[in-house]
Design a protein around this motif. Structure first.
Motif, PDB file in Angstrom:
ATOM      1  N   ASN A   1      23.073  19.904 107.935  1.00  0.00           N
ATOM      2  CA  ASN A   1      23.138  19.943 106.464  1.00  0.00           C
ATOM      3  C   ASN A   1      22.574  21.248 105.924  1.00  0.00           C
ATOM      4  O   ASN A   1      23.145  21.857 105.018  1.00  0.00           O
ATOM      5  CB  ASN A   1      22.371  18.762 105.860  1.00  0.00           C
ATOM      6  CG  ASN A   1      23.050  17.438 106.122  1.00  0.00           C
ATOM      7  OD1 ASN A   1      24.224  17.382 106.484  1.00  0.00           O
ATOM      8  ND2 ASN A   1      22.308  16.355 105.953  1.00  0.00           N
ATOM      9  N   TRP A   2      21.438  21.657 106.465  1.00  0.00           N
ATOM     10  CA  TRP A   2      20.810  22.894 105.991  1.00  0.00           C
ATOM     11  C   TRP A   2      21.683  24.105 106.310  1.00  0.00           C
ATOM     12  O   TRP A   2      21.801  25.025 105.506  1.00  0.00           O
ATOM     13  CB  TRP A   2      19.425  23.047 106.598  1.00  0.00           C
ATOM     14  CG  TRP A   2      18.415  22.074 106.049  1.00  0.00           C
ATOM     15  CD1 TRP A   2      18.542  21.309 104.928  1.00  0.00           C
ATOM     16  CD2 TRP A   2      17.147  21.750 106.596  1.00  0.00           C
ATOM     17  NE1 TRP A   2      17.424  20.545 104.741  1.00  0.00           N
ATOM     18  CE2 TRP A   2      16.542  20.786 105.759  1.00  0.00           C
ATOM     19  CE3 TRP A   2      16.451  22.169 107.730  1.00  0.00           C
ATOM     20  CZ2 TRP A   2      15.290  20.261 106.009  1.00  0.00           C
ATOM     21  CZ3 TRP A   2      15.197  21.630 107.970  1.00  0.00           C
ATOM     22  CH2 TRP A   2      14.627  20.696 107.116  1.00  0.00           C
TER      23      TRP A   2
ATOM     24  N   GLU B   1      24.420  24.157 103.748  1.00  0.00           N
ATOM     25  CA  GLU B   1      23.897  24.638 102.464  1.00  0.00           C
ATOM     26  C   GLU B   1      23.707  26.150 102.483  1.00  0.00           C
ATOM     27  O   GLU B   1      24.040  26.833 101.515  1.00  0.00           O
ATOM     28  CB  GLU B   1      22.554  23.968 102.147  1.00  0.00           C
ATOM     29  CG  GLU B   1      22.658  22.518 101.766  1.00  0.00           C
ATOM     30  CD  GLU B   1      21.275  21.875 101.608  1.00  0.00           C
ATOM     31  OE1 GLU B   1      20.259  22.596 101.546  1.00  0.00           O
ATOM     32  OE2 GLU B   1      21.228  20.629 101.554  1.00  0.00           O
ATOM     33  N   ASP B   2      23.171  26.676 103.586  1.00  0.00           N
ATOM     34  CA  ASP B   2      22.959  28.120 103.715  1.00  0.00           C
ATOM     35  C   ASP B   2      24.291  28.866 103.681  1.00  0.00           C
ATOM     36  O   ASP B   2      24.408  29.925 103.060  1.00  0.00           O
ATOM     37  CB  ASP B   2      22.208  28.450 105.006  1.00  0.00           C
ATOM     38  CG  ASP B   2      20.761  27.992 104.977  1.00  0.00           C
ATOM     39  OD1 ASP B   2      20.261  27.657 103.877  1.00  0.00           O
ATOM     40  OD2 ASP B   2      20.138  27.957 106.057  1.00  0.00           O
TER      41      ASP B   2
ATOM     42  N   LYS C   1      27.106  27.886 102.213  1.00  0.00           N
ATOM     43  CA  LYS C   1      27.596  27.857 100.834  1.00  0.00           C
ATOM     44  C   LYS C   1      26.883  28.895  99.984  1.00  0.00           C
ATOM     45  O   LYS C   1      27.509  29.606  99.194  1.00  0.00           O
ATOM     46  CB  LYS C   1      27.398  26.468 100.203  1.00  0.00           C
ATOM     47  CG  LYS C   1      28.393  25.445 100.631  1.00  0.00           C
ATOM     48  CD  LYS C   1      28.131  24.129  99.914  1.00  0.00           C
ATOM     49  CE  LYS C   1      29.018  23.028 100.424  1.00  0.00           C
ATOM     50  NZ  LYS C   1      28.721  21.738  99.798  1.00  0.00           N
TER      51      LYS C   1
END
Length: 152
Positions: free
Chosen positions: A120-121, A124-125, A127
């Motif tokens: 997930n992280w 996010e990074d 994006k």
């Protein structure tokens, strides 16, 4: 290992300036909270006062012993293996996030939880990087308008 119970709280806060570097060395750092009662007392190496130095050691192939790097006041060591039964909680820290962390306890499901968080992280990074690139990219319409303005 960190010992937050022995040092005065002011010293723990002072030592906090060193944690960020420790927690940002990798994209995800996993921290285990250990039960002091589950550790062998004679295997603990704890700091004893403000002038304490860690034990000197001589690495293989090195001619002189030296002191390892350590975080004053709060870092401790344990000689020998530590049983997983000593783990109370598991935390996952995200690098460069202002020390954002997630409690991913219990240990029986921690690996799956950490892998999910890391995925997930990473998404996010990615994006955020894509947004930064698109925000920094020149606006094609703006460039055309500027070119038309120069040609007239």
């Amino acid at each position: 290992m960190f010992d937050f119970d022995t040092a005065p709280i002011e010293d723990v806060y002072w030592a906090a300036q060193h944690w960020h570097q420790f927690l940002s060395s990798y994209p995800v750092t996993v921290v285990l909270e250990l039960s002091r009662e589950a550790l062998a007392t004679d295997a603990m190496i704890e700091q004893e006062g403000p002038n304490w130095m860690p034990p000197r050691y001589q690495p293989p192939g090195n001619s002189s012993p030296h002191y390892p790097r350590w975080i004053p006041f709060v870092e401790a060591w344990h000689k020998g293996p530590i049983s997983l039964d000593a783990v109370c909680r598991v935390f996952s820290f995200r690098a460069y996030s202002g020390d954002k962390f997630e409690d991913v306890s219990p240990i029986t499901t921690a690996i799956a939880a950490i892998e999910k968080l890391a995925g997930n992280w990473a998404a996010e990074d990615e994006k955020a990087r894509s947004r930064e690139i698109s925000d920094a990219a020149p606006n094609v319409r703006g460039l055309r308008a500027m070119a038309r303005g120069r040609s007239s």
